[in-house]
Design an enzyme around this catalytic site. Structure first.
Site, PDB file in Angstrom:
ATOM      1  N   SER A 121      -2.002   0.049   8.596  1.00  0.00           N
ATOM      2  CA  SER A 121      -1.039  -0.805   7.912  1.00  0.00           C
ATOM      3  C   SER A 121      -1.699  -1.919   7.112  1.00  0.00           C
ATOM      4  O   SER A 121      -1.008  -2.668   6.425  1.00  0.00           O
ATOM      5  CB  SER A 121      -0.066  -1.403   8.926  1.00  0.00           C
ATOM      6  N   HIS A 142       0.522   5.774   4.747  1.00  0.00           N
ATOM      7  CA  HIS A 142       1.122   4.774   5.620  1.00  0.00           C
ATOM      8  C   HIS A 142       2.614   5.022   5.802  1.00  0.00           C
ATOM      9  O   HIS A 142       3.428   4.748   4.917  1.00  0.00           O
ATOM     10  CB  HIS A 142       0.877   3.372   5.051  1.00  0.00           C
ATOM     11  N   GLU A 154       3.554   4.728   1.878  1.00  0.00           N
ATOM     12  CA  GLU A 154       2.592   4.169   0.926  1.00  0.00           C
ATOM     13  C   GLU A 154       1.388   5.108   0.871  1.00  0.00           C
ATOM     14  O   GLU A 154       0.783   5.414   1.899  1.00  0.00           O
ATOM     15  CB  GLU A 154       2.125   2.781   1.366  1.00  0.00           C
ATOM     16  N   ASN A 192       3.451  -4.714   3.869  1.00  0.00           N
ATOM     17  CA  ASN A 192       2.966  -5.661   4.882  1.00  0.00           C
ATOM     18  C   ASN A 192       2.374  -6.920   4.265  1.00  0.00           C
ATOM     19  O   ASN A 192       2.368  -7.972   4.909  1.00  0.00           O
ATOM     20  CB  ASN A 192       1.973  -4.979   5.811  1.00  0.00           C
TER      21      ASN A 192
END
Length: 284
Positions: A121, A142, A154, A192
């Site tokens: 992440s 991800h 992602e 994130n």
């Protein structure tokens, strides 16, 4: 490149969720973890989840059996059985040293053309790839928690990721019913990089006595129309994971705005990690 055989390293909540997504899409999956007890618990959790879905009428027993028939569990730490997989998705905890050890083993255990993907992440794809010979095969894929429900993936290219590997993973994400977005390597990537500092700021508000956890969550749900308050979400993600991501972004940027809250660090040290331990900012 056609992807049919898949390995997932990590049998926790993310790993088994990722495996379920692939198996539901008709792929054969082998899940690896470090002990038989862990993989047995993972299989039991998957079966329990299916039983709940069946009881609610959201899944048939036949569908559950078909998905489970495509998933194999293994406690082999040298990844025997991964010799012919087309892609591996690593879903271990957010520790660079552990991920590099895993990738070094995977590099030796898999065929030369196997794609080595990481579900990290926040950690640098290029740094993870430094542990392997076939660096062009390493990429970030991800998924978001829970993988079965969340539509986004992602797709993050490392410094050496080949065009073919990128295109294959992007197409695979679409094939399994997800929406991929292309992300250039950067600490925290996109979601994130935006989300975790916001959660950290909510924790700072608690630490400084600005408002209670309950009132902060209520304010963000009703004032910003968020489906879940930031502190509830932090508990759901896992406060240890939130801290690891904040630390990674801070270490990469050295920007003080990404410094983790002292309260967050204290709670992690105390083992109050959120949902996974039953206690975080709320009781679970």
């Amino acid at each position: 490149m056609t992807i049919n055989q898949i390995a997932v390293v990590g049998a926790g909540q993310m790993g088994r969720g990722i495996a379920q997504v692939f198996a539901t899409a008709g792929k054969n999956v082998i899940i690896f973890d470090i002990s038989q007890a862990i993989v047995d618990a993972s299989k039991a959790a998957l079966e329990k989840g299916f039983s709940k879905q069946i009881a609610k009428g959201k899944m048939t027993q036949e569908d559950a059996d078909a998905i489970l028939s495509r998933i194999t569990f293994s406690a082999d730490t040298e990844y025997a059985g991964a010799e012919n997989v087309d892609i591996v998705v690593e879903a271990a905890i957010e520790r660079l040293d552990l991920k590099k050890t895993i990738f070094k083993k995977l590099d030796a255990a898999t065929k030369p053309e196997c794609i080595l993907a990481t579900n990290t992440s926040s950690i640098s794809i290029t740094e993870i790839a430094s542990a392997v010979e076939k660096k062009e095969n390493v990429i970030g894929m991800h998924f978001f928690n829970p993988p079965v429900a969340m539509k986004l993936i992602e797709v993050i290219r490392g410094g050496n990721t080949s065009d073919e590997v990128y295109e294959t993973v992007f197409a695979l994400a679409q094939e399994i019913g997800k929406t991929p977005v292309t992300v250039s390597e950067a600490p925290g990537f996109v979601c994130n990089r935006l989300l975790i500092p916001m959660l950290n700021e909510a924790i700072e508000l608690v630490q400084n006595g600005v408002a209670s956890a309950e009132d902060i969550d209520t304010a963000m749900r009703l004032g910003c129309n968020h489906p879940m308050g930031p502190l509830t979400l932090a508990d759901f993600i896992g406060l240890d994971t939130c801290l690891a991501i904040m630390d990674t972004i801070y270490e990469e940027t050295h920007d003080s705005k990404y410094r983790a809250s002292l309260l967050l660090r204290k709670m992690v040290r105390a083992g109050k990690l959120g949902n996974k331990t039953g206690e975080g900012f709320f009781q679970h």
